[in-house]
Design an enzyme around this catalytic site. Structure first.
Site, mmCIF file in Angstrom:
data_model
loop_
_atom_site.group_PDB
_atom_site.id
_atom_site.type_symbol
_atom_site.label_atom_id
_atom_site.label_comp_id
_atom_site.label_asym_id
_atom_site.label_seq_id
_atom_site.Cartn_x
_atom_site.Cartn_y
_atom_site.Cartn_z
ATOM 1 N N HIS A 38 42.280 49.797 36.862
ATOM 2 C CA HIS A 38 41.265 49.853 38.449
ATOM 3 C C HIS A 38 39.842 48.800 38.642
ATOM 4 O O HIS A 38 40.333 47.688 39.282
ATOM 5 C CB HIS A 38 40.894 51.195 38.757
ATOM 6 N N GLU A 39 39.728 48.967 37.155
ATOM 7 C CA GLU A 39 37.803 48.466 37.129
ATOM 8 C C GLU A 39 38.685 45.969 36.504
ATOM 9 O O GLU A 39 38.088 45.252 37.370
ATOM 10 C CB GLU A 39 37.207 48.855 36.411
ATOM 11 N N HIS A 98 39.363 44.726 40.212
ATOM 12 C CA HIS A 98 38.236 44.295 40.409
ATOM 13 C C HIS A 98 38.149 42.489 40.000
ATOM 14 O O HIS A 98 37.311 42.381 40.590
ATOM 15 C CB HIS A 98 37.052 45.480 40.240
ATOM 16 N N HIS A 154 40.026 39.954 40.257
ATOM 17 C CA HIS A 154 39.008 39.091 41.527
ATOM 18 C C HIS A 154 38.088 38.422 41.870
ATOM 19 O O HIS A 154 38.379 36.983 42.515
ATOM 20 C CB HIS A 154 39.196 40.494 42.510
#
Length: 600
Positions: A390-391, A394, A397
């Site tokens: 998940h991180e 981020h 991105h």
């Protein structure tokens, strides 16, 4: 594998992030601080000059970009240094100075929007089309869109100067929960009394020993209840600040004030809540299956996290989890995979839980020109792998947005932010399903994990979104925000979401006190919308071939160059329509049917 707790000094250097990549030594931070302070003064001196023509406007915007870019590095450095040990008074002071400087920078550039709007719209349009303003075209278009809610230079300056005070409640919350507040001790599965921490709490709620999870739940709720008046005062102050700012700018309400800057219509929020309410019977069926599988007479809220599929578990070292992540992101391209591989040893990631470290996990992409930073409190299990995925979503991105966009257009909105992170999670689960294709127990566990993703991210975060909406509406209607009124409202929401399938324990009424995202109002709905968008995009990536991957990769590189809903359309999903949310919830129902077949 039992979670190991280390002192900061015991954590290997390879598992600590490297703030020195931003500033090699403290004096370099001080030098940049002085530079930003002087630049802010020069920027403030530009007040009243934007009517002097093209060159004056361009010069002011370039000075603004330079000042903000340097400040982004200052602030990121101070934040990550403090978050590694929130009790460190030197870094508390550094973070406070950075926050104060941020207020000064905001005040210095407060004239920009009002003075730009004082120019005729056709002049702004001509600047946006001018090649010399290429870095600022999105900003100029957004300035025009914000015209109805932009105040005079004097009032914008007043609000900017008040920023630090208006955000004070969140700082109080952080210090109370991360440093001063002690959660007590609980007994783990071996019967040993251990200190309860935020990271350990998640593991205890997943325990197959019901007394362990019940004890952890009750201990956590009791710890927060002991400070209920303090938490209510802090949260009420935060809501009052939101409502004050919204009214000052002329918004219809605090929710509109939060959504409008992202160019997200309030109908998106309403569509989410309506679709989730319509799907509550499926959620209740899911909880009903939990009752049957776990052979419970009554399902309590502390029973919702223990995995139903018990025949398969992953006990992963950090290195093992990272290798699985690399396999999962392979469909996004060899170059994407190579950057993820490099990040592990390149000072991006702070891995393990240590005393006074900020809880949970996050990615900080604000150090433009350096690299993103990731905070973890790694757990040696599937959830730890998925949090890492998940991180890293981020972070990637941010990496691509920073790489492809100038600073002013690099920062994507939070509405779009949760898409890349959750897409990585879904890709990771699907990669594991492929790896363990012939293992029925593994399939049950992994489908169960997807179902839990829906429950905790779509259903639970939407419930949180309703809490925020109702709390702000109470303040706007002049109703007092006390721990009694907030707890009663939160309990009623839990009854609405879960009451049709389980016992809603009275102590859950105070759970709102332990949700840090409530201090960043109207954020949590983006987890739910982002999850729904990510499910659609992950399925496209895995089935749509190179074209789907290219569209998604283009989205990652857009930063803030387009409004988030338009950027997501390029990726292949239209969040202005309720269809992606409805389709995702239909997928939840289909997954539940598959899971039932595997479990019964």
């Amino acid at each position: 594998m039992q979670q190991t707790f280390l002192s900061r000094q015991e954590v290997p250097q390879s598992c600590r992030w490297k703030p020195e990549h931003i500033y090699a030594k403290q004096q370099d931070w001080e030098t940049d601080y002085a530079f930003v302070l002087e630049s802010a003064k020069k920027l403030s001196a530009c007040t009243g000059t934007l009517s002097q023509g093209r060159d004056a406007v361009l010069s002011a915007l370039q000075l603004y970009a330079q000042t903000a870019e340097h400040f982004s590095r200052l602030y990121t450095y101070a934040t990550i240094c403090l978050n590694a040990d929130n009790s460190d008074t030197a870094f508390q002071a550094l973070a406070a100075r950075a926050q104060s400087l941020g207020a000064q920078v905001s005040a210095a550039c407060a004239f920009l929007q009002p003075e730009l709007l004082a120019l005729p719209p056709q002049v702004l349009e001509s600047y946006a089309a001018d090649e010399a303003f290429a870095s600022f075209d999105a900003m100029l278009h957004d300035v025009e869109r914000m015209r109805p809610y932009t105040l005079s230079t004097q009032l914008e300056t007043v609000l900017a100067n008040a920023q630090e005070a208006l955000e004070g409640a969140g700082n109080v919350y952080d210090m109370l929960t991360s440093v001063d507040m002690k959660l007590g001790k609980v007994r783990d599965e071996s019967g040993k009394a251990v200190p309860l921490t935020h990271a350990l709490y998640g593991s205890l709620l997943e325990s197959t020993n019901r007394s362990v999870r019940k004890c952890a739940f009750e201990r956590m709720m009791k710890a927060y209840a002991a400070f209920s008046s303090t938490f209510a005062a802090a949260y009420a102050a935060n809501v009052k600040a939101d409502v004050f700012c919204a009214r000052t700018r002329g918004y219809a309400g605090a929710r509109q004030a939060a959504l409008y800057p992202d160019a997200v219509p309030e109908s998106v929020y309403d569509n989410l809540v309506e679709a989730v309410h319509d799907a509550l019977p499926v959620l209740h069926a899911y909880i009903g299956l939990r009752k049957d599988v776990l052979r419970l007479t009554t399902v309590h809220l502390y029973d919702l996290y223990v995995p139903m599929a018990q025949g398969f578990s992953l006990k992963l070292t950090y290195d093992e989890a990272y290798q699985l992540l690399l396999e999962a992101v392979a469909p996004l391209g060899a170059d994407y995979q190579a950057i993820v591989r490099e990040a592990k040893d390149a000072g991006w990631i702070d891995v393990y839980e240590t005393p006074n470290k900020t809880t949970g996990a996050y990615s900080a992409g604000g150090a433009y020109g350096i690299h993103p930073y990731i905070l973890l409190n790694y757990r040696s299990e599937l959830d730890g792998l998925l949090t890492l995925a998940h991180e890293m979503g981020h972070a990637m991105h941010s990496y691509y947005s920073n790489k492809e966009q100038p600073f002013v257009k690099s920062d994507y909105t939070i509405f779009a932010a949760e898409v890349a992170s959750t897409c990585n999670e879904v890709l990771t689960v699907e990669s594991l399903r492929k790896r363990y294709a012939s293992d029925k127990a593994a399939q049950a566990a992994l489908v169960g994990r997807l179902l839990e993703g829906f429950r905790t991210t779509v259903f639970r975060q939407t419930m949180f979104a309703e809490f925020e909406m109702k709390a702000h509406a109470m303040e706007e209607a002049g109703e007092p925000l006390t721990h009694e009124s907030l707890s009663a409202m939160y309990y009623a929401l839990n009854k609405a979401y879960y009451g049709g399938a389980c016992r809603v324990d009275p102590s859950i009424a105070g759970e709102w006190m332990r949700i840090p995202h409530f201090y960043n109002a109207f954020y949590v709905y983006k987890y739910a919308t982002g999850f729904c968008a990510a499910v659609a995009l992950a399925r496209r990536i895995l089935t749509g071939g190179e074209e789907a991957v290219a569209a998604y990769r283009k989205f990652l590189a857009l930063g803030g160059s387009l409004p988030p809903i338009e950027a997501l359309k390029i990726a292949g999903v239209d969040m202005s329509s309720p269809e992606p949310v409805v389709a995702a919830l239909d997928y939840f129902a289909a997954l539940l049917a598959d899971f039932s077949a595997l479990m019964l």
